[in-house]
Enzyme design. Structure first.
Site, PDB file in Angstrom:
ATOM      1  N   ARG A   1     -43.426 -54.583  -9.300  1.00 38.82           N
ATOM      2  CA  ARG A   1     -42.638 -55.473  -8.452  1.00 38.82           C
ATOM      3  C   ARG A   1     -41.982 -54.644  -7.347  1.00 38.82           C
ATOM      4  O   ARG A   1     -41.665 -53.482  -7.541  1.00 38.82           O
ATOM      5  CB  ARG A   1     -41.581 -56.205  -9.274  1.00 38.82           C
ATOM      6  CG  ARG A   1     -42.178 -57.105 -10.361  1.00 38.82           C
ATOM      7  CD  ARG A   1     -41.101 -57.776 -11.196  1.00 38.82           C
ATOM      8  NE  ARG A   1     -41.680 -58.650 -12.207  1.00 38.82           N
ATOM      9  CZ  ARG A   1     -41.994 -58.274 -13.439  1.00 38.82           C
ATOM     10  NH1 ARG A   1     -41.771 -57.020 -13.817  1.00 38.82           N
ATOM     11  NH2 ARG A   1     -42.518 -59.120 -14.301  1.00 38.82           N
TER      12      ARG A   1
ATOM     13  N   LYS B   1     -37.397 -56.560 -14.720  1.00 39.87           N
ATOM     14  CA  LYS B   1     -37.034 -57.975 -14.711  1.00 39.87           C
ATOM     15  C   LYS B   1     -36.828 -58.497 -16.119  1.00 39.87           C
ATOM     16  O   LYS B   1     -35.895 -59.262 -16.374  1.00 39.87           O
ATOM     17  CB  LYS B   1     -38.136 -58.778 -14.004  1.00 39.87           C
ATOM     18  CG  LYS B   1     -37.864 -60.269 -13.939  1.00 39.87           C
ATOM     19  CD  LYS B   1     -38.987 -61.002 -13.232  1.00 39.87           C
ATOM     20  CE  LYS B   1     -38.715 -62.494 -13.182  1.00 39.87           C
ATOM     21  NZ  LYS B   1     -39.806 -63.225 -12.499  1.00 39.87           N
TER      22      LYS B   1
ATOM     23  N   HIS C   1     -45.110 -58.581  -3.187  1.00 41.36           N
ATOM     24  CA  HIS C   1     -45.343 -59.094  -4.537  1.00 41.36           C
ATOM     25  C   HIS C   1     -46.787 -59.573  -4.692  1.00 41.36           C
ATOM     26  O   HIS C   1     -47.326 -59.578  -5.802  1.00 41.36           O
ATOM     27  CB  HIS C   1     -44.371 -60.247  -4.820  1.00 41.36           C
ATOM     28  CG  HIS C   1     -44.265 -60.602  -6.270  1.00 41.36           C
ATOM     29  ND1 HIS C   1     -43.396 -59.977  -7.139  1.00 41.36           N
ATOM     30  CD2 HIS C   1     -44.935 -61.519  -7.006  1.00 41.36           C
ATOM     31  CE1 HIS C   1     -43.528 -60.490  -8.341  1.00 41.36           C
ATOM     32  NE2 HIS C   1     -44.458 -61.430  -8.299  1.00 41.36           N
TER      33      HIS C   1
ATOM     34  N   ARG D   1     -49.647 -57.760  -6.641  1.00 39.27           N
ATOM     35  CA  ARG D   1     -49.834 -57.978  -8.075  1.00 39.27           C
ATOM     36  C   ARG D   1     -50.917 -59.027  -8.308  1.00 39.27           C
ATOM     37  O   ARG D   1     -51.770 -58.888  -9.191  1.00 39.27           O
ATOM     38  CB  ARG D   1     -48.518 -58.412  -8.722  1.00 39.27           C
ATOM     39  CG  ARG D   1     -47.468 -57.304  -8.723  1.00 39.27           C
ATOM     40  CD  ARG D   1     -46.061 -57.833  -9.003  1.00 39.27           C
ATOM     41  NE  ARG D   1     -45.903 -58.461 -10.287  1.00 39.27           N
ATOM     42  CZ  ARG D   1     -45.758 -57.823 -11.445  1.00 39.27           C
ATOM     43  NH1 ARG D   1     -45.773 -56.489 -11.475  1.00 39.27           N
ATOM     44  NH2 ARG D   1     -45.577 -58.484 -12.566  1.00 39.27           N
TER      45      ARG D   1
ATOM     46  N   HIS E   1     -45.450 -58.510 -17.844  1.00 40.53           N
ATOM     47  CA  HIS E   1     -45.051 -59.891 -18.061  1.00 40.53           C
ATOM     48  C   HIS E   1     -44.393 -60.021 -19.421  1.00 40.53           C
ATOM     49  O   HIS E   1     -44.603 -59.198 -20.309  1.00 40.53           O
ATOM     50  CB  HIS E   1     -46.261 -60.826 -17.954  1.00 40.53           C
ATOM     51  CG  HIS E   1     -46.669 -61.053 -16.533  1.00 40.53           C
ATOM     52  ND1 HIS E   1     -47.914 -61.528 -16.182  1.00 40.53           N
ATOM     53  CD2 HIS E   1     -45.999 -60.864 -15.356  1.00 40.53           C
ATOM     54  CE1 HIS E   1     -47.987 -61.629 -14.858  1.00 40.53           C
ATOM     55  NE2 HIS E   1     -46.840 -61.231 -14.341  1.00 40.53           N
TER      56      HIS E   1
ATOM     57  N   TYR F   1     -42.096 -53.014 -29.013  1.00 41.11           N
ATOM     58  CA  TYR F   1     -42.989 -51.855 -28.891  1.00 41.11           C
ATOM     59  C   TYR F   1     -43.977 -51.964 -27.736  1.00 41.11           C
ATOM     60  O   TYR F   1     -44.774 -51.067 -27.520  1.00 41.11           O
ATOM     61  CB  TYR F   1     -43.776 -51.684 -30.202  1.00 41.11           C
ATOM     62  CG  TYR F   1     -42.890 -51.523 -31.407  1.00 41.11           C
ATOM     63  CD1 TYR F   1     -42.293 -50.297 -31.709  1.00 41.11           C
ATOM     64  CD2 TYR F   1     -42.627 -52.599 -32.240  1.00 41.11           C
ATOM     65  CE1 TYR F   1     -41.466 -50.160 -32.808  1.00 41.11           C
ATOM     66  CE2 TYR F   1     -41.797 -52.468 -33.342  1.00 41.11           C
ATOM     67  CZ  TYR F   1     -41.222 -51.243 -33.627  1.00 41.11           C
ATOM     68  OH  TYR F   1     -40.398 -51.101 -34.706  1.00 41.11           O
TER      69      TYR F   1
END
Length: 390
Positions: free
Chosen positions: A240, A267, A329, A332, A355, A365
């Site tokens: 990002r 984020k 952006h 991506r 995400h 993890y």
């Protein structure tokens, strides 16, 4: 004999308090200083008790009789009117302390440390601007679905449909918090599903595979070295833009060819590993003489102790002719589309895009999940970009 307004008004002031009876245990107590207090004398559980009903003239004769009748009904139902009054007072205090604004601020205080500072501030501002002034003082347990809809419809009338949905989501979380902490029994937001105008999502503009060669040529010719390298590094890593702008030299392990972004800058508030291709490492090497002596990899060109301006990359894309056609952006989306088209596993791509992971156990993890596969994918992506340059 029942009291009259004239008798009360003309009651003489005496040296000692005296009573003026109205009947049924209701009387007016007249003090030597002229103050007049309504009282109700009754018996409960064999004991004589006294209930204060207010002061005259604030409480008129008619009002006193109404309060007296209510107290007698409570007594007839087998309850102590004095204790019922105390319970009502306690309940009123609880209702005031548990109004929507108080609960919302408490919820915000407990959650905001897990958010970015920007999101924490914007969330509180949304509530202050559009919710607190409408239902902030209302006891949260008494707020109805209709009240919530009125609040959200006011936002919609301004044309702020996306904001209305965001405020609805915030309020839903606040009501859920109130329920689990014992201050409410239901969430009125749950009944609003489908009540607001749907939001048409605007996807960030991105490049198709056939548009990449021309873009790469324009990027290579861009006249500002730092901005050019920032765009190139963003395309190679497809993080990002906020994560790129905040990149610190201390986050990079050149020997391991890894960029480890801490949770507080992500984020989703999870640490993230970005495997670095040979081409990405070459960009860092090229940046060393430009910004290696500063904290930020991409410092602000006017205030180098700070990070790159939020609009630097966007304005560079405008200058290159991509106004409304591409955003930082959007890199991506470009990478994700092409990688999916070339058969890379969706889970590997999604993990590299950082995400959200819905599974709580995996989430703890997942920053290192699929790391070998991601290393190969990131190197393939960099080689792919090299191969299509004109």
């Amino acid at each position: 004999m029942p009291l009259t307004h004239v008798a009360i008004k003309n009651a003489p002031v005496q040296a000692k308090p005296f009573k003026m009876a109205d009947g049924g245990g209701l009387f007016l107590l007249v003090q030597p200083n002229g103050c007049k207090w309504w009282r109700y004398k009754y018996r409960f559980a064999g004991k004589e008790k006294l209930l204060a009903l207010g002061a005259y003239p604030e409480v008129s004769l008619a009002d006193a009789r109404e309060r007296h009748d209510q107290a007698r009904k409570v007594l007839a139902a087998g309850r102590d009117p004095g204790e019922a009054k105390k319970a009502a007072k306690r309940q009123a205090i609880i209702r005031h302390e548990n109004n929507f604004e108080a609960i919302a601020r408490e919820w915000h205080g407990k959650r905001s440390h897990t958010w970015t500072e920007k999101y924490a501030l914007s969330s509180l501002r949304r509530l202050q601007a559009d919710v607190f002034s409408k239902i902030g003082e209302r006891p949260i347990a008494e707020i109805t679905t209709a009240e919530m809809l009125d609040v959200l419809r006011l936002i919609e009338r301004r044309g702020a449909h996306d904001l209305a949905h965001r405020v609805q989501q915030l309020c839903g979380q606040i009501f859920t918090y109130a329920i689990v902490t014992g201050r409410a029994e239901r969430n009125p937001v749950n009944d609003l599903r489908g009540a607001l105008t749907p939001v048409v999502k605007k996807h960030n503009a991105y490049l198709r595979a056939d548009q990449l060669p021309e873009f790469l040529k324009k990027m290579a010719d861009y006249d500002n070295p730092q901005t050019r390298l920032a765009m190139k590094f963003l395309l190679l890593t497809f993080v990002r833009t906020g994560e790129l702008r905040g990149a610190l030299w201390s986050e990079f392990d050149i020997k391991k060819a890894e960029w480890r972004i801490p949770a507080e800058r992500m984020k989703m508030r999870d640490p993230h590993i970005v495997p670095l291709s040979k081409q990405a490492l070459a960009v860092l090497e090229e940046l060393k003489p430009i910004s290696g002596h500063w904290e930020y990899v991409f410092p602000n060109q006017h205030k180098p102790r700070g990070q790159m301006s939020e609009n630097t990359i966007l304005y560079a894309l405008y200058r290159m002719g991509y106004h409304s056609k591409l955003t930082g952006h959007g890199f991506r989306g470009t990478a994700s589309t092409i990688l999916n088209e070339h058969g890379f596993a969706p889970d590997v791509i999604e993990r590299q895009l950082a995400h959200a992971e819905r599974n709580g156990v995996r989430k703890a993890y997942n920053h290192a999940q699929y790391l070998p596969e991601r290393r190969k994918m990131m190197q393939w992506w960099a080689d792919y970009l090299d191969g299509i340059q004109k």
